[in-house]
Design a protein around this motif. Structure first.
Motif, PDB file in Angstrom:
ATOM      1  N   ASN A  20       1.049   8.748   1.028  1.00 42.45           N
ATOM      2  CA  ASN A  20       1.649   7.687   0.485  1.00 42.45           C
ATOM      3  C   ASN A  20       3.136   7.925   0.285  1.00 42.45           C
ATOM      4  OD1 ASN A  20      -0.358   5.631   0.448  1.00 42.45           O
ATOM      5  ND2 ASN A  20      -1.286   6.696  -1.190  1.00 42.45           N
ATOM      6  N   ILE A  21       4.311   7.200   0.360  1.00 40.32           N
ATOM      7  CA  ILE A  21       5.796   7.451   0.257  1.00 40.32           C
ATOM      8  C   ILE A  21       6.019   6.366  -0.970  1.00 40.32           C
ATOM      9  CG2 ILE A  21       8.107   7.447   0.857  1.00 40.32           C
ATOM     10  CD1 ILE A  21       5.253   7.770   3.368  1.00 40.32           C
ATOM     11  N   LEU A  41       6.688  11.954  -2.111  1.00 42.96           N
ATOM     12  CA  LEU A  41       5.454  12.040  -0.843  1.00 42.96           C
ATOM     13  C   LEU A  41       4.296  12.670  -1.563  1.00 42.96           C
ATOM     14  CD1 LEU A  41       4.788  11.786   1.894  1.00 42.96           C
ATOM     15  CD2 LEU A  41       5.722  14.055   2.266  1.00 42.96           C
ATOM     16  N   VAL A  42       3.102  12.148  -1.250  1.00 40.11           N
ATOM     17  CA  VAL A  42       1.769  12.551  -1.879  1.00 40.11           C
ATOM     18  C   VAL A  42       0.695  12.150  -0.956  1.00 40.11           C
ATOM     19  CG1 VAL A  42       1.155  10.474  -3.244  1.00 40.11           C
ATOM     20  CG2 VAL A  42       0.324  12.808  -3.918  1.00 40.11           C
ATOM     21  N   PRO A  44      11.263  -1.181   2.335  1.00 38.94           N
ATOM     22  CA  PRO A  44      12.510  -1.524   3.194  1.00 38.94           C
ATOM     23  C   PRO A  44      13.063  -0.074   3.599  1.00 38.94           C
ATOM     24  CG  PRO A  44      13.246  -1.717   1.026  1.00 38.94           C
ATOM     25  CD  PRO A  44      11.650  -1.572   1.041  1.00 38.94           C
ATOM     26  N   ALA A  45      13.710   0.052   4.305  1.00 40.08           N
ATOM     27  CA  ALA A  45      14.374   1.318   5.087  1.00 40.08           C
ATOM     28  C   ALA A  45      15.275   1.925   3.801  1.00 40.08           C
ATOM     29  CB  ALA A  45      15.280   1.227   6.289  1.00 40.08           C
ATOM     30  N   ALA A  66       6.716   2.361  -6.747  1.00 37.95           N
ATOM     31  CA  ALA A  66       6.184   1.439  -5.790  1.00 37.95           C
ATOM     32  C   ALA A  66       5.992   2.138  -4.239  1.00 37.95           C
ATOM     33  CB  ALA A  66       6.898   0.225  -5.585  1.00 37.95           C
ATOM     34  N   VAL A  67       4.654   1.846  -3.730  1.00 42.93           N
ATOM     35  CA  VAL A  67       4.668   2.257  -2.349  1.00 42.93           C
ATOM     36  C   VAL A  67       5.327   1.631  -1.556  1.00 42.93           C
ATOM     37  CG1 VAL A  67       2.806   2.962  -0.704  1.00 42.93           C
ATOM     38  CG2 VAL A  67       2.171   3.306  -3.223  1.00 42.93           C
ATOM     39  N   ILE A  68       6.263   2.117  -0.587  1.00 42.80           N
ATOM     40  CA  ILE A  68       7.171   1.630   0.550  1.00 42.80           C
ATOM     41  C   ILE A  68       6.508   2.183   1.674  1.00 42.80           C
ATOM     42  CG2 ILE A  68       8.955   1.243  -1.237  1.00 42.80           C
ATOM     43  CD1 ILE A  68      10.304   3.834  -0.059  1.00 42.80           C
ATOM     44  N   GLY A  69       5.726   2.974   1.950  1.00 43.34           N
ATOM     45  CA  GLY A  69       5.343   3.583   3.298  1.00 43.34           C
ATOM     46  C   GLY A  69       3.853   4.215   3.195  1.00 43.34           C
ATOM     47  N   THR A  70       3.128   4.243   4.191  1.00 41.77           N
ATOM     48  CA  THR A  70       1.760   4.852   3.971  1.00 41.77           C
ATOM     49  C   THR A  70       1.360   5.148   5.485  1.00 41.77           C
ATOM     50  OG1 THR A  70      -0.573   4.675   3.118  1.00 41.77           O
ATOM     51  CG2 THR A  70       0.376   2.787   4.018  1.00 41.77           C
ATOM     52  N   ALA A  71       0.505   6.155   5.561  1.00 47.45           N
ATOM     53  CA  ALA A  71      -0.025   6.601   6.757  1.00 47.45           C
ATOM     54  C   ALA A  71      -1.354   7.413   6.930  1.00 47.45           C
ATOM     55  CB  ALA A  71       0.944   7.402   7.623  1.00 47.45           C
TER      56      ALA A  71
END
Length: 236
Positions: A175-176, A211-212, A201-202, A182-187
């Motif tokens: 998670n970013i 990053l975690v 958003p970008a 707020a989480v703005i990216g996950t993978a």
């Protein structure tokens, strides 16, 4: 006694073999059901006048492997408890096949084995028992608890601020987070240990990101600070 009739009985008293004693005093009886599990058999002879001898006995060989044992690894990864065949020896092996714990199954059919090295990272362990005659059971697999936090992931924000690529623990979720949490990216980390997360958003103004990663058992890694690129022109 020459001429006597031999009767062989199983542990339940059922006759499973008969023979006539030869003139030399010897006899051999074929059993209707093979006795291969250490059974205690009864033997009597009856002479021609119908007189019955005192009973004798014979112990069958134990050639039968026990069933596979059952077992569970404790929450702290230090012991394995389970069930098996009374008197059998249980062995627990690590993923490399090394024995890390043994125990004797008690008369109640249960055992507790202390592991020489705590297994706390979801390891696949082998569990097998060997009876007193040396017959090994099939091996079963048991899984250790996963209470070990993964290492911190690594990551880099792309030059356009739209993605983060990096490395982590295979199967973990990365998670970013933005400054406010707020989480703005996950993978999901691939089996080769890499990931790519799209940011929404970008982040293109030098933002401080976090990053975690979280493994499949819910263990949280340490956090890592990332800085987004600053490609945004200031206002006039």
């Amino acid at each position: 006694e020459a001429g006597a009739i031999i009767s062989v009985t199983d542990p339940l008293g059922t006759v499973i073999g008969t023979a006539t004693v030869g003139s030399n005093g010897g006899w051999a009886a074929t059993l209707t059901t093979a006795q291969t599990n250490g059974e205690s058999l009864g033997i009597i002879q009856t002479d021609a006048a119908g007189n019955i001898s005192d009973p004798g006995s014979a112990i069958a060989p134990d050639l039968t492997p026990p069933d596979a044992p059952t077992g569970t690894v404790s929450g702290d990864g230090l012991t394995v408890t389970g069930t098996g065949e009374a008197g059998a020896t249980v062995r627990i092996t690590d993923p490399f096949g090394s024995v890390i714990g043994t125990a004797l199954v008690d008369q109640g059919g249960s055992f507790t084995a202390t592991l020489s090295t705590a297994q706390i990272n979801g390891e696949a362990l082998g569990l097998r028992q060997t009876d007193a005659a040396g017959n090994p059971s099939p091996q079963v697999q048991i899984t250790a608890p996963d209470i070990t936090a993964p290492d911190a992931p690594t990551g880099t924000v792309s030059g356009d601020g739209e993605t983060v690529t990096g490395t982590g623990e295979a199967g973990a979720t990365v998670n970013i987070l933005a400054v406010g949490g707020a989480v703005i990216g996950t993978a999901l980390v691939d089996q080769d240990g890499t990931f790519t997360a799209t940011l929404t958003p970008a982040q293109a103004n030098g933002q401080a990101l976090t990053l975690v990663q979280v493994d499949g058992a819910g263990n949280l890694s340490p956090t890592v600070a990332l800085t987004a690129p600053d490609i945004t022109a200031p206002d006039a």
